[in-house]
Motif scaffolding. Sequence first.
Motif, PDB file in Angstrom:
ATOM      1  N   MET A   1      -5.839  -5.521  -0.143  1.00  0.00           N
ATOM      2  CA  MET A   1      -7.261  -5.217   0.075  1.00  0.00           C
ATOM      3  C   MET A   1      -7.796  -4.507  -1.166  1.00  0.00           C
ATOM      4  O   MET A   1      -7.512  -3.328  -1.392  1.00  0.00           O
ATOM      5  CB  MET A   1      -7.444  -4.321   1.306  1.00  0.00           C
ATOM      6  CG  MET A   1      -8.892  -3.957   1.590  1.00  0.00           C
ATOM      7  SD  MET A   1      -9.012  -2.921   3.063  1.00  0.00           S
ATOM      8  CE  MET A   1     -10.787  -2.742   3.164  1.00  0.00           C
ATOM      9  N   ALA A  11      -5.056   1.148  -1.548  1.00  0.00           N
ATOM     10  CA  ALA A  11      -5.435  -0.209  -1.141  1.00  0.00           C
ATOM     11  C   ALA A  11      -4.243  -0.934  -0.551  1.00  0.00           C
ATOM     12  O   ALA A  11      -4.364  -1.678   0.440  1.00  0.00           O
ATOM     13  CB  ALA A  11      -6.010  -0.969  -2.327  1.00  0.00           C
ATOM     14  N   GLU A  12      -3.066  -0.729  -1.146  1.00  0.00           N
ATOM     15  CA  GLU A  12      -1.847  -1.361  -0.617  1.00  0.00           C
ATOM     16  C   GLU A  12      -1.524  -0.840   0.778  1.00  0.00           C
ATOM     17  O   GLU A  12      -1.112  -1.597   1.667  1.00  0.00           O
ATOM     18  CB  GLU A  12      -0.698  -1.086  -1.580  1.00  0.00           C
ATOM     19  CG  GLU A  12       0.603  -1.780  -1.203  1.00  0.00           C
ATOM     20  CD  GLU A  12       1.725  -1.507  -2.200  1.00  0.00           C
ATOM     21  OE1 GLU A  12       2.859  -1.954  -1.937  1.00  0.00           O
ATOM     22  OE2 GLU A  12       1.459  -0.846  -3.226  1.00  0.00           O
ATOM     23  N   LEU A  14      -3.688   0.354   2.968  1.00  0.00           N
ATOM     24  CA  LEU A  14      -4.679  -0.184   3.905  1.00  0.00           C
ATOM     25  C   LEU A  14      -4.342  -1.611   4.289  1.00  0.00           C
ATOM     26  O   LEU A  14      -4.474  -2.016   5.456  1.00  0.00           O
ATOM     27  CB  LEU A  14      -6.081  -0.115   3.291  1.00  0.00           C
ATOM     28  CG  LEU A  14      -6.695   1.278   3.122  1.00  0.00           C
ATOM     29  CD1 LEU A  14      -7.988   1.191   2.322  1.00  0.00           C
ATOM     30  CD2 LEU A  14      -6.962   1.920   4.476  1.00  0.00           C
ATOM     31  N   GLU A  15      -3.897  -2.405   3.317  1.00  0.00           N
ATOM     32  CA  GLU A  15      -3.545  -3.792   3.607  1.00  0.00           C
ATOM     33  C   GLU A  15      -2.339  -3.861   4.522  1.00  0.00           C
ATOM     34  O   GLU A  15      -2.301  -4.677   5.455  1.00  0.00           O
ATOM     35  CB  GLU A  15      -3.259  -4.514   2.292  1.00  0.00           C
ATOM     36  CG  GLU A  15      -3.035  -6.017   2.466  1.00  0.00           C
ATOM     37  CD  GLU A  15      -2.901  -6.727   1.132  1.00  0.00           C
ATOM     38  OE1 GLU A  15      -2.665  -7.948   1.150  1.00  0.00           O
ATOM     39  OE2 GLU A  15      -3.041  -6.057   0.088  1.00  0.00           O
ATOM     40  N   LYS A  16      -1.366  -2.981   4.293  1.00  0.00           N
ATOM     41  CA  LYS A  16      -0.194  -2.944   5.167  1.00  0.00           C
ATOM     42  C   LYS A  16      -0.582  -2.539   6.583  1.00  0.00           C
ATOM     43  O   LYS A  16      -0.003  -3.023   7.554  1.00  0.00           O
ATOM     44  CB  LYS A  16       0.833  -1.967   4.599  1.00  0.00           C
ATOM     45  CG  LYS A  16       2.096  -1.840   5.439  1.00  0.00           C
ATOM     46  CD  LYS A  16       3.048  -0.808   4.867  1.00  0.00           C
ATOM     47  CE  LYS A  16       4.262  -0.626   5.767  1.00  0.00           C
ATOM     48  NZ  LYS A  16       5.201   0.404   5.232  1.00  0.00           N
ATOM     49  N   ARG A  17      -1.579  -1.683   6.691  1.00  0.00           N
ATOM     50  CA  ARG A  17      -2.021  -1.200   8.004  1.00  0.00           C
ATOM     51  C   ARG A  17      -2.876  -2.223   8.730  1.00  0.00           C
ATOM     52  O   ARG A  17      -3.174  -2.074   9.917  1.00  0.00           O
ATOM     53  CB  ARG A  17      -2.817   0.089   7.811  1.00  0.00           C
ATOM     54  CG  ARG A  17      -3.033   0.906   9.058  1.00  0.00           C
ATOM     55  CD  ARG A  17      -1.786   1.646   9.462  1.00  0.00           C
ATOM     56  NE  ARG A  17      -2.017   2.558  10.568  1.00  0.00           N
ATOM     57  CZ  ARG A  17      -1.115   3.377  11.059  1.00  0.00           C
ATOM     58  NH1 ARG A  17       0.092   3.406  10.537  1.00  0.00           N
ATOM     59  NH2 ARG A  17      -1.393   4.174  12.078  1.00  0.00           N
ATOM     60  N   GLY A  18      -3.293  -3.293   8.046  1.00  0.00           N
ATOM     61  CA  GLY A  18      -4.084  -4.329   8.695  1.00  0.00           C
ATOM     62  C   GLY A  18      -5.575  -4.155   8.570  1.00  0.00           C
ATOM     63  O   GLY A  18      -6.336  -4.782   9.328  1.00  0.00           O
ATOM     64  N   TYR A  19      -6.034  -3.335   7.634  1.00  0.00           N
ATOM     65  CA  TYR A  19      -7.471  -3.147   7.430  1.00  0.00           C
ATOM     66  C   TYR A  19      -8.040  -4.388   6.748  1.00  0.00           C
ATOM     67  O   TYR A  19      -7.570  -4.807   5.696  1.00  0.00           O
ATOM     68  CB  TYR A  19      -7.744  -1.920   6.564  1.00  0.00           C
ATOM     69  CG  TYR A  19      -7.839  -0.630   7.343  1.00  0.00           C
ATOM     70  CD1 TYR A  19      -9.045   0.024   7.506  1.00  0.00           C
ATOM     71  CD2 TYR A  19      -6.703  -0.065   7.920  1.00  0.00           C
ATOM     72  CE1 TYR A  19      -9.132   1.213   8.213  1.00  0.00           C
ATOM     73  CE2 TYR A  19      -6.774   1.120   8.641  1.00  0.00           C
ATOM     74  CZ  TYR A  19      -7.994   1.756   8.778  1.00  0.00           C
ATOM     75  OH  TYR A  19      -8.074   2.930   9.483  1.00  0.00           O
ATOM     76  N   SER A  20      -9.072  -4.952   7.333  1.00  0.00           N
ATOM     77  CA  SER A  20      -9.756  -6.086   6.717  1.00  0.00           C
ATOM     78  C   SER A  20     -11.151  -5.707   6.245  1.00  0.00           C
ATOM     79  O   SER A  20     -11.715  -6.361   5.364  1.00  0.00           O
ATOM     80  CB  SER A  20      -9.852  -7.256   7.708  1.00  0.00           C
ATOM     81  OG  SER A  20     -10.543  -6.857   8.880  1.00  0.00           O
ATOM     82  N   GLU A  21     -11.724  -4.663   6.844  1.00  0.00           N
ATOM     83  CA  GLU A  21     -13.069  -4.232   6.471  1.00  0.00           C
ATOM     84  C   GLU A  21     -13.185  -2.730   6.683  1.00  0.00           C
ATOM     85  O   GLU A  21     -12.644  -2.186   7.654  1.00  0.00           O
ATOM     86  CB  GLU A  21     -14.130  -4.960   7.299  1.00  0.00           C
ATOM     87  CG  GLU A  21     -15.550  -4.647   6.881  1.00  0.00           C
ATOM     88  CD  GLU A  21     -16.566  -5.410   7.706  1.00  0.00           C
ATOM     89  OE1 GLU A  21     -17.781  -5.190   7.509  1.00  0.00           O
ATOM     90  OE2 GLU A  21     -16.149  -6.214   8.566  1.00  0.00           O
TER      91      GLU A  21
END
Length: 622
Positions: A1, A11-12, A14-21
């Motif tokens: 993300m 950012a990494e 957040l992406e691992k946590r499943g944040y898309s927005e």
Amino acid sequence: MMVDGIAPALAEALEKRGYSELTPVQKAVLDPALGQSDALVSAQTGSGKTVAFGLALAPTLLGETERFGAAGAPLGLVVAPTRELALQVARELVWLYEFAGASIATCVGGMDMRTERRALERGAHIVVGTPGRLRDHITRGALDISGLAAVVLDEADEMLDLGFREDLEFILGSSPVERRTLMFSATVPRAIATLAKEYQRDAVRIAAAGEQKQHHDIEYRALVVSPSDRDNAIVNVLRYYEARNAIVFCNTRAAVNHLTARLNNRNFSVVAMSGELSQNERTHALQAMRDGRARVCIATDVAARGIDLPGLELVIHADLPSNPDTLLHRSGRTGRAGRKGISALIVPHPARRRCERVLQAARIEAEWARPPSADEVVARDNERMLVDPALSEPVSEGERDFVATLLDRFGPEQMAAAYLRLSRSGRSAPEYLSESGPLPAAGKARGQAGTPSKSRDDFGDSVWFSLSVGRKQNAEPRWLIPMLCRTANLTKREIGAIRMQPEETFVQISADSADAFVEALGPHMTIQGNIRVEAVEGEPDFARSAYRPQRPEKKPHRGKGGYDKGNDERPAKKKFTEAGTKPWGDKPGADKPWGSKKPAKPKFEKGAAAKPAKKPKRPKSD
């Protein structure tokens, strides 16, 4: 993300946590115009503000590097009002800064200070704590905040409400002047603005976009009940929704203990959260909610501050919130991250107007209804049973033989009845509720657009009653109305005009409620034991000082003329005669001239009958 302004390591995570927005408040703190400025951010509970200030802190704490170096004195400090919120913030920052190599330490009340001291000695990049415990560590020399680059005050309004102003001023006053200060608060009252002006430098005011639409994923329901049915209504609401997780809010610890005992007796899996519990007990209670061993949490507002229960579907206000901010904070426990939630207010009908005012101040439109009845709860249970996967899954080979045996021995009807009893055996039976007062028109709160307020001039058919208190007894409508509502189960809409007189008060009661009002007063027709109530025929004459017919005079004093008790008219006042004489009643000499002396007593004359001789004195003895 990848989003502009987010450090690569975060950012990494957040992406691992499943944040898309990102949420609106998270986007707002990443605005390049903010830079390294101080900020005063208004963000509601459940808006993602923990991740927001975590993202905002990264450029200040990391600088040009991507990872933290060796841990020493803390670079960042986060202050939260309660233990639960501080621990929750720490958990969020741990995963957010996982790839940045940050060391997070906590300092909260109720935990072992020696363990916290050892963690601070080992070093930490970010410290999260409560105001009192942080101050203790600073004064004891265990926490060195001389190298702080940034301070975050989370739920700043709540910390001031809880009396932490002195601790906050001490912490901010002990930290470097050139630090960056971020304040996050659900509301910005004058006290918060004053604190920001004193301890922030040219702070940027941020109101996250979308905050005007409060909790759009939450369905608000105001359930009107009789005051005696509050607990029963809560039972039926819990049974009707069968939420995976529910939280019930009370205003006091005593109410928490009372309701916990009641629900335990009705076979609900319940945990309590109040200030009298130790930190270990509170932690175990929350863990029981998270792992499914408990499904209902009963809590006070302070104890529940910052609680984040995954999958919380239902919030019940057993006691009405005192203000709109409390309502929003309570309801914000549910309806998070795009999930739907229900916020149900249990409204005793005498408190309905107060609930309407709180909803209106919070700009929330609630659906007014009755609590689920016992029949509705049973019908909902039957609906859930019909869609139970156990009834739709095919019979396995291992089950087939024994299923056939059961059907042969007991038959399909008996087996279905047994399954029905078994499914209901572990649930509390629903409660039967009495009738309560009327609902607001069109299901909206009084005073909102589209709901015309009812004028007293258009009260309709009514009956007037006279109360034996008036202005001389300091009677006032503000205590007369609640007294009438409590005594006779009336609502304010069933009470019309109130006319105060010197020694009595006339009250207009709706004709539909008049008989019930008289019945509730009892045979003595009294309120609070000493206030007499009488029905008035027609409309009272308010021009008179007292409408009540005059009662017969008391028994006259001795020596005064009386009057015929059978005569309704009182005797006329005594007047002087034309001859200037004063009437003396029926006594002789009634026509005696006014001002003449009374006749003297007759004297004994010579030759008249002598007075009776006095008893001779006893001669003195020799």
